[in-house]
Write a protein that holds these residues in place. Structure first.
Motif, PDB file in Angstrom:
ATOM      1  N   PRO A  24       0.947  -1.510   0.033  1.00 50.25           N
ATOM      2  CA  PRO A  24      -0.025  -0.077   0.037  1.00 50.25           C
ATOM      3  C   PRO A  24       0.785   1.161   0.103  1.00 50.25           C
ATOM      4  CG  PRO A  24      -0.090  -1.213   2.056  1.00 50.25           C
ATOM      5  CD  PRO A  24       0.704  -1.906   1.274  1.00 50.25           C
ATOM      6  N   LYS A  44      -2.732   3.958  -7.844  1.00 49.61           N
ATOM      7  CA  LYS A  44      -3.530   3.705  -6.307  1.00 49.61           C
ATOM      8  C   LYS A  44      -2.719   4.038  -5.190  1.00 49.61           C
ATOM      9  CE  LYS A  44      -6.367   0.577  -4.009  1.00 49.61           C
ATOM     10  NZ  LYS A  44      -6.747  -0.711  -3.504  1.00 49.61           N
ATOM     11  N   HIS A  45      -3.122   5.153  -4.526  1.00 56.91           N
ATOM     12  CA  HIS A  45      -2.408   5.349  -3.183  1.00 56.91           C
ATOM     13  C   HIS A  45      -3.307   6.282  -2.344  1.00 56.91           C
ATOM     14  CE1 HIS A  45      -1.868   9.037  -6.171  1.00 56.91           C
ATOM     15  NE2 HIS A  45      -2.129   9.550  -5.108  1.00 56.91           N
ATOM     16  N   ASP A  46      -2.908   6.062  -1.127  1.00 55.59           N
ATOM     17  CA  ASP A  46      -3.704   6.884   0.051  1.00 55.59           C
ATOM     18  C   ASP A  46      -3.072   8.359   0.017  1.00 55.59           C
ATOM     19  OD1 ASP A  46      -5.208   4.722   0.226  1.00 55.59           O
ATOM     20  OD2 ASP A  46      -4.336   4.404   2.357  1.00 55.59           O
ATOM     21  N   GLN A  53      -7.009  10.430   3.048  1.00 60.68           N
ATOM     22  CA  GLN A  53      -8.004   9.666   2.062  1.00 60.68           C
ATOM     23  C   GLN A  53      -7.515   8.454   2.076  1.00 60.68           C
ATOM     24  OE1 GLN A  53      -7.911  12.349  -1.432  1.00 60.68           O
ATOM     25  NE2 GLN A  53      -8.862  14.146  -0.309  1.00 60.68           N
ATOM     26  N   HIS A  54      -8.356   7.530   2.262  1.00 63.04           N
ATOM     27  CA  HIS A  54      -8.080   5.919   2.173  1.00 63.04           C
ATOM     28  C   HIS A  54      -9.314   5.409   1.487  1.00 63.04           C
ATOM     29  CE1 HIS A  54      -6.837   2.002   3.272  1.00 63.04           C
ATOM     30  NE2 HIS A  54      -7.942   1.715   3.779  1.00 63.04           N
ATOM     31  N   ASN A  55      -9.050   4.743   0.326  1.00 60.62           N
ATOM     32  CA  ASN A  55      -9.957   3.888  -0.454  1.00 60.62           C
ATOM     33  C   ASN A  55     -11.654   4.625  -0.465  1.00 60.62           C
ATOM     34  OD1 ASN A  55      -8.372   1.944  -1.061  1.00 60.62           O
ATOM     35  ND2 ASN A  55      -8.769   0.701   0.930  1.00 60.62           N
ATOM     36  N   GLY A  56     -11.456   5.953  -0.830  1.00 61.51           N
ATOM     37  CA  GLY A  56     -12.773   6.669  -0.825  1.00 61.51           C
ATOM     38  C   GLY A  56     -13.209   7.397   0.371  1.00 61.51           C
ATOM     39  N   ARG A  57     -12.706   6.740   1.616  1.00 62.19           N
ATOM     40  CA  ARG A  57     -12.963   7.543   2.718  1.00 62.19           C
ATOM     41  C   ARG A  57     -12.026   8.650   3.248  1.00 62.19           C
ATOM     42  NH1 ARG A  57     -12.766   3.208   7.391  1.00 62.19           N
ATOM     43  NH2 ARG A  57     -13.192   5.000   8.515  1.00 62.19           N
ATOM     44  N   GLU A  88      -7.110   0.129   7.726  1.00 59.62           N
ATOM     45  CA  GLU A  88      -6.554  -0.542   6.553  1.00 59.62           C
ATOM     46  C   GLU A  88      -7.380  -2.057   6.115  1.00 59.62           C
ATOM     47  OE1 GLU A  88      -2.301  -2.502   5.181  1.00 59.62           O
ATOM     48  OE2 GLU A  88      -2.565  -1.845   7.407  1.00 59.62           O
TER      49      GLU A  88
END
Length: 182
Positions: free
Chosen positions: A39, A107-109, A135-139, A182
């Motif tokens: 990640p 793809k990265h936070d 910002q993590h996976n759309g959250r 995560e």
């Protein structure tokens, strides 16, 4: 005239002192082609307010008064030092992650930090405060931080070391959140 030149030549000059936040180097990660992509966390920016963006270290002399040092200066811009030490501290706290100051891959936070306080204070404490947005996976996770740490000794050396400890604790707080979501 000669006396004036002689007196001015003998006058003492105040030397500038430069400070850099102490940091351990980021953990080196070597990946082979067969391993899954780790990640990635992009530390996009660490922003500081105008009063912290100058060269001088800041000291708060009362609840409303701040003094910017004229001869005790940051060796490089504070926002850059904060970003670099944050990357190093997060790399150490999140060894499975690839932490970077630039976007890597598609793809990265993403992490943005706004520092609102990073100064010494009249009561012998150092202040580290602000907020961060991850910002993590759309959250999107937003969290503030505020800490005052006791300075164990007097002087700018001790102040810089204490501020670095507070910044490291902020990185640990961010890392715990990253692990949790995560």
């Amino acid at each position: 005239m000669c006396a004036a030149l002689l007196l001015s030549a003998c006058s003492s000059t105040i030397d500038n002192t430069y400070y850099q936040l102490p940091s351990t180097p980021a953990v080196m990660q070597v990946r082979t082609g067969g391993e899954a992509q780790p990640p990635v966390l992009w530390v996009e920016q660490v922003a500081v307010p105008d009063y912290l963006s100058g060269n001088g270290l800041v000291y708060q002399t009362s609840d409303v008064k701040y003094v910017i040092a004229a001869n005790n200066l940051w060796a490089s811009p504070l926002d850059q030092q904060l970003q670099q030490t944050l990357v190093a501290n997060l790399s150490k706290a999140l060894p499975r992650w690839l932490i970077s100051t630039a976007p890597l891959g598609e793809k990265h936070d993403m992490l943005n930090v706004t520092v609102t306080g990073f100064q010494g204070r009249y009561d012998g404490r150092a202040v580290v405060s602000g907020e961060w947005v991850l910002q993590h996976n759309g959250r999107v996770v937003k969290q503030g931080f505020y800490m005052t740490l006791p300075q164990n000794e007097d002087g700018y050396d001790a102040l810089v070391r204490t501020l670095a400890i507070g910044w490291q604790q902020t990185a640990q707080q961010i890392a715990k959140t990253v692990i949790t979501i995560e």
